[in-house]
Design a protein around this motif. Structure first.
Motif, PDB file in Angstrom:
ATOM      1  N   ILE A  15       0.867  -1.391   0.338  1.00 49.20           N
ATOM      2  CA  ILE A  15      -0.011  -0.049   0.407  1.00 49.20           C
ATOM      3  C   ILE A  15       0.892   1.350   0.110  1.00 49.20           C
ATOM      4  CG2 ILE A  15      -2.136   0.522   1.063  1.00 49.20           C
ATOM      5  CD1 ILE A  15      -2.938  -1.652   2.264  1.00 49.20           C
ATOM      6  N   LEU A  16       0.780   1.872  -1.047  1.00 47.40           N
ATOM      7  CA  LEU A  16       2.023   3.515  -1.043  1.00 47.40           C
ATOM      8  C   LEU A  16       0.381   4.115  -0.703  1.00 47.40           C
ATOM      9  CD1 LEU A  16       3.560   2.690  -4.810  1.00 47.40           C
ATOM     10  CD2 LEU A  16       3.940   1.860  -2.448  1.00 47.40           C
ATOM     11  N   ARG A  17       1.536   5.489   0.033  1.00 49.63           N
ATOM     12  CA  ARG A  17       0.587   6.662   0.300  1.00 49.63           C
ATOM     13  C   ARG A  17       1.776   7.340  -0.832  1.00 49.63           C
ATOM     14  NH1 ARG A  17       2.642  10.240   4.332  1.00 49.63           N
ATOM     15  NH2 ARG A  17       3.973   8.480   5.168  1.00 49.63           N
ATOM     16  N   PRO A  18       1.055   8.205  -1.741  1.00 51.11           N
ATOM     17  CA  PRO A  18       2.051   9.310  -2.018  1.00 51.11           C
ATOM     18  C   PRO A  18       2.378  10.617  -0.940  1.00 51.11           C
ATOM     19  CG  PRO A  18      -0.733   8.711  -3.149  1.00 51.11           C
ATOM     20  CD  PRO A  18      -0.759   7.935  -1.926  1.00 51.11           C
ATOM     21  N   VAL A  19       3.929  10.850  -1.619  1.00 50.15           N
ATOM     22  CA  VAL A  19       3.618  12.037  -1.662  1.00 50.15           C
ATOM     23  C   VAL A  19       3.913  13.561  -2.555  1.00 50.15           C
ATOM     24  CG1 VAL A  19       6.078  13.199  -0.332  1.00 50.15           C
ATOM     25  CG2 VAL A  19       5.537  10.859   0.435  1.00 50.15           C
ATOM     26  N   ASN A  20       4.229  12.987  -3.827  1.00 52.80           N
ATOM     27  CA  ASN A  20       3.601  13.762  -5.024  1.00 52.80           C
ATOM     28  C   ASN A  20       3.800  13.526  -6.250  1.00 52.80           C
ATOM     29  OD1 ASN A  20       6.820  13.429  -5.608  1.00 52.80           O
ATOM     30  ND2 ASN A  20       7.584  14.342  -4.037  1.00 52.80           N
ATOM     31  N   ILE A  29       2.123  -2.647   7.895  1.00 51.21           N
ATOM     32  CA  ILE A  29       3.440  -3.431   8.860  1.00 51.21           C
ATOM     33  C   ILE A  29       4.318  -4.705   8.194  1.00 51.21           C
ATOM     34  CG2 ILE A  29       2.864  -5.408  11.300  1.00 51.21           C
ATOM     35  CD1 ILE A  29       0.399  -3.448  11.515  1.00 51.21           C
ATOM     36  N   GLY A  30       5.521  -4.988   9.112  1.00 53.31           N
ATOM     37  CA  GLY A  30       6.466  -5.744   8.473  1.00 53.31           C
ATOM     38  C   GLY A  30       7.547  -5.205   7.870  1.00 53.31           C
ATOM     39  N   ARG A  31       8.371  -5.658   6.908  1.00 51.06           N
ATOM     40  CA  ARG A  31       9.135  -5.342   6.213  1.00 51.06           C
ATOM     41  C   ARG A  31       8.854  -4.063   5.173  1.00 51.06           C
ATOM     42  NH1 ARG A  31      12.380 -10.743   4.085  1.00 51.06           N
ATOM     43  NH2 ARG A  31      10.702  -9.838   2.569  1.00 51.06           N
ATOM     44  N   ASN A  32      10.445  -3.087   4.803  1.00 50.50           N
ATOM     45  CA  ASN A  32      10.202  -2.012   3.814  1.00 50.50           C
ATOM     46  C   ASN A  32       8.893  -1.168   4.640  1.00 50.50           C
ATOM     47  OD1 ASN A  32      11.937  -4.005   2.524  1.00 50.50           O
ATOM     48  ND2 ASN A  32      10.297  -5.019   1.984  1.00 50.50           N
ATOM     49  N   LEU A  33       8.653  -1.973   5.489  1.00 51.74           N
ATOM     50  CA  LEU A  33       7.310   0.035   6.398  1.00 51.74           C
ATOM     51  C   LEU A  33       8.455   1.313   6.160  1.00 51.74           C
ATOM     52  CD1 LEU A  33       4.915   0.014   7.719  1.00 51.74           C
ATOM     53  CD2 LEU A  33       5.886  -0.372  10.014  1.00 51.74           C
ATOM     54  N   GLY A  34       7.593   2.464   5.684  1.00 50.01           N
ATOM     55  CA  GLY A  34       8.014   3.423   5.604  1.00 50.01           C
ATOM     56  C   GLY A  34       9.248   3.671   4.529  1.00 50.01           C
ATOM     57  N   GLU A  35       9.589   2.900   3.794  1.00 51.63           N
ATOM     58  CA  GLU A  35      10.244   2.889   2.678  1.00 51.63           C
ATOM     59  C   GLU A  35       9.357   4.124   1.897  1.00 51.63           C
ATOM     60  OE1 GLU A  35      13.454   0.711   1.187  1.00 51.63           O
ATOM     61  OE2 GLU A  35      12.535  -0.838   2.985  1.00 51.63           O
ATOM     62  N   THR A  36      10.605   4.530   1.248  1.00 49.47           N
ATOM     63  CA  THR A  36      10.154   5.361  -0.019  1.00 49.47           C
ATOM     64  C   THR A  36      10.077   4.889  -1.199  1.00 49.47           C
ATOM     65  OG1 THR A  36      10.960   7.598   0.743  1.00 49.47           O
ATOM     66  CG2 THR A  36      10.881   7.777  -1.539  1.00 49.47           C
ATOM     67  N   THR A  50      12.111   2.989  -8.532  1.00 49.40           N
ATOM     68  CA  THR A  50      13.081   2.421  -7.773  1.00 49.40           C
ATOM     69  C   THR A  50      12.373   1.998  -5.995  1.00 49.40           C
ATOM     70  OG1 THR A  50      13.311   4.212  -6.527  1.00 49.40           O
ATOM     71  CG2 THR A  50      14.921   3.464  -8.284  1.00 49.40           C
ATOM     72  N   PHE A  51      12.583   0.725  -5.555  1.00 50.55           N
ATOM     73  CA  PHE A  51      11.726   0.742  -4.319  1.00 50.55           C
ATOM     74  C   PHE A  51      13.124  -0.622  -3.227  1.00 50.55           C
ATOM     75  CE2 PHE A  51       9.812  -2.592  -2.010  1.00 50.55           C
ATOM     76  CZ  PHE A  51       9.578  -2.021  -0.789  1.00 50.55           C
ATOM     77  N   SER A  52      13.575  -0.434  -2.628  1.00 45.44           N
ATOM     78  CA  SER A  52      14.349  -0.670  -1.484  1.00 45.44           C
ATOM     79  C   SER A  52      15.828  -0.996  -2.833  1.00 45.44           C
ATOM     80  CB  SER A  52      13.567  -2.423  -1.231  1.00 45.44           C
ATOM     81  OG  SER A  52      14.242  -3.238  -0.234  1.00 45.44           O
ATOM     82  N   GLY A  53      16.183  -0.021  -3.271  1.00 44.89           N
ATOM     83  CA  GLY A  53      17.408  -0.400  -3.902  1.00 44.89           C
ATOM     84  C   GLY A  53      17.414  -1.455  -4.899  1.00 44.89           C
ATOM     85  N   LEU A  54      15.717  -1.539  -5.140  1.00 44.65           N
ATOM     86  CA  LEU A  54      16.034  -2.413  -6.728  1.00 44.65           C
ATOM     87  C   LEU A  54      15.613  -1.338  -7.669  1.00 44.65           C
ATOM     88  CD1 LEU A  54      14.008  -5.427  -4.927  1.00 44.65           C
ATOM     89  CD2 LEU A  54      16.115  -5.257  -6.103  1.00 44.65           C
ATOM     90  N   ARG A  55      15.264  -1.751  -8.901  1.00 46.37           N
ATOM     91  CA  ARG A  55      14.844  -1.317 -10.033  1.00 46.37           C
ATOM     92  C   ARG A  55      14.176  -1.442 -10.891  1.00 46.37           C
ATOM     93  NH1 ARG A  55      17.896   3.862 -11.447  1.00 46.37           N
ATOM     94  NH2 ARG A  55      18.204   3.562 -13.517  1.00 46.37           N
TER      95      ARG A  55
END
Length: 61
Positions: A15-20, A29-36, A50-55
């Motif tokens: 689930i993604l919360r848009p910033v811009n 809840i769980g791994r990767n919580l709060g990552e951009t 890009t997410f968690s060092g992956l493209r």
């Protein structure tokens, strides 16, 4: 919600919360919580997620 496929048998949903227009924060809840999660352009002008060092690149079909 965004479904991301790393390979044919490796799909996960976040689930993604848009910033811009090009960034979102991973909710839940769980791994990767709060990552951009970011959308950037490669040197050919293609949008890359890009997410968690992956493209990730969009593949149609």
């Amino acid at each position: 919600m965004e479904e991301i496929t790393r390979s044919e048998n490796d799909t996960f949903t976040k689930i993604l919360r848009p910033v811009n227009a090009t960034e979102a924060i991973v909710e839940g809840i769980g791994r990767n919580l709060g990552e951009t999660v970011r959308i950037v352009n490669d040197d050919k002008g293609n949008e890359i997620l890009t997410f968690s060092g992956l493209r990730f690149k969009r593949v149609d079909g």
